[in-house]
Write a protein that holds these residues in place. Sequence first.
Motif, mmCIF file in Angstrom:
data_model
loop_
_atom_site.group_PDB
_atom_site.id
_atom_site.type_symbol
_atom_site.label_atom_id
_atom_site.label_comp_id
_atom_site.label_asym_id
_atom_site.label_seq_id
_atom_site.Cartn_x
_atom_site.Cartn_y
_atom_site.Cartn_z
ATOM 1 N N ILE A 51 1.027 -1.494 -0.270
ATOM 2 C CA ILE A 51 0.100 -0.297 -0.219
ATOM 3 C C ILE A 51 0.775 1.148 -0.339
ATOM 4 O O ILE A 51 1.649 1.374 1.003
ATOM 5 C CB ILE A 51 -0.713 0.018 1.349
ATOM 6 C CG1 ILE A 51 -1.901 -1.194 1.410
ATOM 7 C CG2 ILE A 51 -1.948 1.195 0.679
ATOM 8 C CD1 ILE A 51 -2.769 -1.801 0.184
ATOM 9 N N LEU A 52 1.022 1.781 -1.051
ATOM 10 C CA LEU A 52 1.448 3.581 -1.123
ATOM 11 C C LEU A 52 0.913 4.692 -1.277
ATOM 12 O O LEU A 52 1.247 5.237 -0.317
ATOM 13 C CB LEU A 52 1.874 4.006 -2.456
ATOM 14 C CG LEU A 52 2.639 2.208 -3.241
ATOM 15 C CD1 LEU A 52 3.198 2.873 -4.758
ATOM 16 C CD2 LEU A 52 3.824 2.645 -2.969
ATOM 17 N N ASP A 53 -0.596 4.731 -0.479
ATOM 18 C CA ASP A 53 -1.956 5.229 0.166
ATOM 19 C C ASP A 53 -2.861 5.135 -0.503
ATOM 20 O O ASP A 53 -3.091 3.942 -1.107
ATOM 21 C CB ASP A 53 -1.737 6.603 -1.265
ATOM 22 C CG ASP A 53 -2.202 8.023 -0.825
ATOM 23 O OD1 ASP A 53 -1.930 8.018 0.624
ATOM 24 O OD2 ASP A 53 -3.608 8.488 -1.291
ATOM 25 N N GLY A 54 -3.477 5.239 0.892
ATOM 26 C CA GLY A 54 -4.449 4.610 1.390
ATOM 27 C C GLY A 54 -5.151 4.458 2.502
ATOM 28 O O GLY A 54 -4.614 3.539 3.658
ATOM 29 N N LEU A 55 -5.529 2.483 2.428
ATOM 30 C CA LEU A 55 -6.174 2.165 4.181
ATOM 31 C C LEU A 55 -7.098 0.791 3.047
ATOM 32 O O LEU A 55 -7.751 0.767 2.653
ATOM 33 C CB LEU A 55 -6.985 2.732 5.221
ATOM 34 C CG LEU A 55 -7.283 2.261 5.912
ATOM 35 C CD1 LEU A 55 -5.985 1.468 6.835
ATOM 36 C CD2 LEU A 55 -8.508 3.181 6.673
ATOM 37 N N ILE A 56 -6.535 -0.104 3.696
ATOM 38 C CA ILE A 56 -7.235 -1.837 3.393
ATOM 39 C C ILE A 56 -7.388 -1.964 4.723
ATOM 40 O O ILE A 56 -7.153 -2.219 5.639
ATOM 41 C CB ILE A 56 -5.523 -2.582 2.940
ATOM 42 C CG1 ILE A 56 -6.015 -1.573 1.152
ATOM 43 C CG2 ILE A 56 -6.811 -3.605 2.669
ATOM 44 C CD1 ILE A 56 -5.288 -2.833 0.040
ATOM 45 N N LYS A 57 -8.936 -2.937 4.264
ATOM 46 C CA LYS A 57 -9.170 -3.530 5.721
ATOM 47 C C LYS A 57 -8.882 -5.320 5.790
ATOM 48 O O LYS A 57 -9.239 -5.463 4.171
ATOM 49 C CB LYS A 57 -10.601 -3.840 5.680
ATOM 50 C CG LYS A 57 -11.210 -4.361 7.015
ATOM 51 C CD LYS A 57 -12.182 -3.849 7.667
ATOM 52 C CE LYS A 57 -14.032 -4.016 6.302
ATOM 53 N NZ LYS A 57 -14.710 -4.005 6.681
ATOM 54 N N MET A 58 -8.247 -5.923 6.253
ATOM 55 C CA MET A 58 -7.786 -7.405 6.005
ATOM 56 C C MET A 58 -8.787 -8.249 6.911
ATOM 57 O O MET A 58 -9.156 -7.528 8.183
ATOM 58 C CB MET A 58 -6.503 -7.621 6.676
ATOM 59 C CG MET A 58 -5.966 -6.871 5.871
ATOM 60 S SD MET A 58 -5.464 -7.491 4.563
ATOM 61 C CE MET A 58 -5.047 -9.127 4.274
ATOM 62 N N TYR A 59 -10.037 -9.006 6.133
ATOM 63 C CA TYR A 59 -10.566 -10.012 7.131
ATOM 64 C C TYR A 59 -10.987 -11.265 6.625
ATOM 65 O O TYR A 59 -10.868 -11.574 5.486
ATOM 66 C CB TYR A 59 -11.902 -8.654 6.956
ATOM 67 C CG TYR A 59 -12.926 -8.927 5.666
ATOM 68 C CD1 TYR A 59 -13.952 -9.866 5.637
ATOM 69 C CD2 TYR A 59 -12.901 -7.698 5.262
ATOM 70 C CE1 TYR A 59 -14.361 -10.277 4.360
ATOM 71 C CE2 TYR A 59 -13.906 -8.339 3.644
ATOM 72 C CZ TYR A 59 -14.779 -8.964 3.503
ATOM 73 O OH TYR A 59 -15.043 -9.288 2.106
#
Length: 209
Positions: A51-59
């Motif tokens: 991830i270079l920019d932003g946000l990710i949710k892991m589920y």
Amino acid sequence: MPTDKIQISQCFPFIEADLKEEIMSFGEIKTVPKGKYVVRQGSYLNFLPIILDGLIKMYAEEDEVEFLLYYIYPNQSCILSFNHLFSQEPVRFSAITEEETTVLCIPVNKVKEWFIKYPSFTQVVLKDFQRNYEDLLTTTKQLVCYKIEDRLINYLEKKAVLTNNKEIQISHKQIALDLGTSREVISRITKKLQASNKLIQHKRHIELV
């Protein structure tokens, strides 16, 4: 310097110059809109997302019940996906964007090559492994030891930090999915927490006090 190269340099400030050039040559940068999958449970993975920019949710999902694992911030690789790069099994988790996110995708064959060839790349991977392992331990501890009220407050506090905003735009249904419970339970607990002046429930968002 092109924007892509600046982002990669910020993500990997201490890697060898040769590796940085290889990342520029073989890595693919994608912009993923909010609410879209980067990785979906059950699929086969042929790249390492960073991830270079932003946000990710892991589920993950089990028996139609979803539960939050952790979040991936800028400059972090997804260590669970790294594990899957060395097996032929489908992934056991999903990664979905919480906001528009810029992702660097590195082909699996290059990940394996760089892991052996470049010590700095190995250090990046091990650092991410430790960070995400600790996140998983925290999630497990909350599930085993914490009451649902405490889990909800911790969840909302983390959301506030991630978005830099105490007014959290989220539905009871989404909270319930992330915490592995029902919408009715979240609604009941939210009313209880509001009565104790820990939050304020607005029509379309929750405000932490």
